[in-house]
Design a protein around this motif. Structure first.
Motif, mmCIF file in Angstrom:
data_model
loop_
_atom_site.group_PDB
_atom_site.id
_atom_site.type_symbol
_atom_site.label_atom_id
_atom_site.label_comp_id
_atom_site.label_asym_id
_atom_site.label_seq_id
_atom_site.Cartn_x
_atom_site.Cartn_y
_atom_site.Cartn_z
ATOM 1 N N ARG A 32 0.839 -1.207 0.000
ATOM 2 C CA ARG A 32 0.000 0.000 0.000
ATOM 3 C C ARG A 32 0.868 1.250 0.000
ATOM 4 O O ARG A 32 0.597 2.205 -0.723
ATOM 5 C CB ARG A 32 -0.940 -0.006 1.207
ATOM 6 C CG ARG A 32 -1.945 1.139 1.195
ATOM 7 C CD ARG A 32 -2.916 1.144 2.369
ATOM 8 N NE ARG A 32 -3.541 -0.148 2.589
ATOM 9 C CZ ARG A 32 -3.402 -0.882 3.703
ATOM 10 N NH1 ARG A 32 -2.668 -0.437 4.696
ATOM 11 N NH2 ARG A 32 -3.991 -2.040 3.832
ATOM 12 N N MET A 33 1.927 1.238 0.800
ATOM 13 C CA MET A 33 2.816 2.395 0.864
ATOM 14 C C MET A 33 3.504 2.625 -0.486
ATOM 15 O O MET A 33 3.599 3.756 -0.955
ATOM 16 C CB MET A 33 3.843 2.184 1.971
ATOM 17 C CG MET A 33 4.625 3.407 2.322
ATOM 18 S SD MET A 33 5.580 3.089 3.832
ATOM 19 C CE MET A 33 6.478 4.613 3.943
ATOM 20 N N PHE A 106 10.308 7.551 -0.191
ATOM 21 C CA PHE A 106 9.038 7.516 -0.897
ATOM 22 C C PHE A 106 8.698 8.971 -1.175
ATOM 23 O O PHE A 106 8.642 9.777 -0.240
ATOM 24 C CB PHE A 106 7.945 6.911 -0.013
ATOM 25 C CG PHE A 106 8.061 5.431 0.170
ATOM 26 C CD1 PHE A 106 7.173 4.583 -0.461
ATOM 27 C CD2 PHE A 106 9.058 4.879 0.969
ATOM 28 C CE1 PHE A 106 7.276 3.208 -0.301
ATOM 29 C CE2 PHE A 106 9.168 3.516 1.139
ATOM 30 C CZ PHE A 106 8.272 2.676 0.496
ATOM 31 N N GLY A 107 8.476 9.316 -2.437
ATOM 32 C CA GLY A 107 8.205 10.705 -2.782
ATOM 33 C C GLY A 107 6.834 10.870 -3.418
ATOM 34 O O GLY A 107 6.320 9.967 -4.081
ATOM 35 N N SER A 164 9.910 12.239 7.424
ATOM 36 C CA SER A 164 10.673 11.211 8.139
ATOM 37 C C SER A 164 9.892 9.895 8.177
ATOM 38 O O SER A 164 10.477 8.837 8.372
ATOM 39 C CB SER A 164 11.014 11.669 9.557
ATOM 40 O OG SER A 164 9.839 11.875 10.312
ATOM 41 N N CYS A 165 8.575 9.955 7.968
ATOM 42 C CA CYS A 165 7.754 8.741 7.953
ATOM 43 C C CYS A 165 7.893 7.969 6.641
ATOM 44 O O CYS A 165 7.464 6.818 6.541
ATOM 45 C CB CYS A 165 6.285 9.082 8.189
ATOM 46 S SG CYS A 165 5.959 9.791 9.808
ATOM 47 N N SER A 166 8.465 8.610 5.629
ATOM 48 C CA SER A 166 8.628 7.939 4.340
ATOM 49 C C SER A 166 10.072 8.024 3.849
ATOM 50 O O SER A 166 10.348 7.966 2.660
ATOM 51 C CB SER A 166 7.661 8.530 3.308
ATOM 52 O OG SER A 166 7.756 9.926 3.259
ATOM 53 N N THR A 167 11.005 8.152 4.787
ATOM 54 C CA THR A 167 12.434 8.173 4.506
ATOM 55 C C THR A 167 13.105 7.131 5.393
ATOM 56 O O THR A 167 12.846 7.083 6.590
ATOM 57 C CB THR A 167 13.033 9.558 4.809
ATOM 58 O OG1 THR A 167 12.404 10.536 3.987
ATOM 59 C CG2 THR A 167 14.533 9.577 4.565
#
Length: 190
Positions: A32-33, A106-107, A164-167
């Motif tokens: 999903r992410m 994630f960008g 920071s939640c997607s790095t």
């Protein structure tokens, strides 16, 4: 008076806010992410974006808004090796990138801007900006000059937002799970 100060201090501890991330731990959460992100890439920040052009900013070795040198594409189509990262108004959830370190991010692509800053209101702006389905970011506390700066940068680089939640550090457990799950898609190396 001493008790009043102690009470106020205890309230500040009770009502302080930090960043809280839900780390994906199942294949379904990771899928999903990955699906929600426009890109998943590995690389190295190589320059802090200095919108005020101050000499002091040029010397920084870390920052939240950066130019990012992509070394591997796990998801997404990139026609350029350098992308711009702006974390907008994520506050406590902003990643503080160290120049030269390696990251997996994630960008979420930003294709344009709209500012809703209202100078006649004394209330703080709502947290974060919103990106609509067309990639237009609505920002609530950027001045017109800041929006114009980012519009000009967008003409030179593809622009993404993250936090920071997607790095992740590429050797972390979550990054290894992401890479394993994406083995069916061979990462493109630059």
């Amino acid at each position: 008076m001493k008790y009043l100060l102690l009470f106020i201090f205890s309230l500040s501890l009770t009502y302080s806010f930090g960043c809280s991330c839900a780390t994906p731990d199942t294949k379904k959460d990771i899928a999903r992410m990955i699906s929600n992100a426009d890109i998943v890439v590995e690389g190295t920040p190589y320059s802090v974006i200095n919108q005020n052009n101050s000499p002091r900013e040029k010397l920084k070795k870390d920052g939240t808004n950066i130019l990012f040198n992509v070394t591997s594409v796990i998801k997404g189509n990139l026609n350029q090796k350098i992308i711009a990262i702006n974390q907008w108004e994520v506050g406590n959830c902003a990643e503080f990138y160290k120049i030269g370190n390696h990251y997996l991010i994630f960008g979420y692509e930003v294709k344009g801007f709209r500012s809703k800053k209202k100078s006649n209101i004394n209330l703080p702006p709502p947290p974060g900006g919103e990106i609509d389905k067309n990639g237009i970011l609505t920002t609530f506390d950027y001045e017109k000059e800041e929006v114009e700066f980012w519009k000009k940068l967008l003409m030179k680089y593809r622009l993404f937002t993250t936090s920071s939640c997607s790095t992740f550090h590429p050797t972390s457990e979550i990054a290894n799970k992401i890479k394993k799950q994406q083995l069916s898609t061979t990462p493109k190396k630059y």
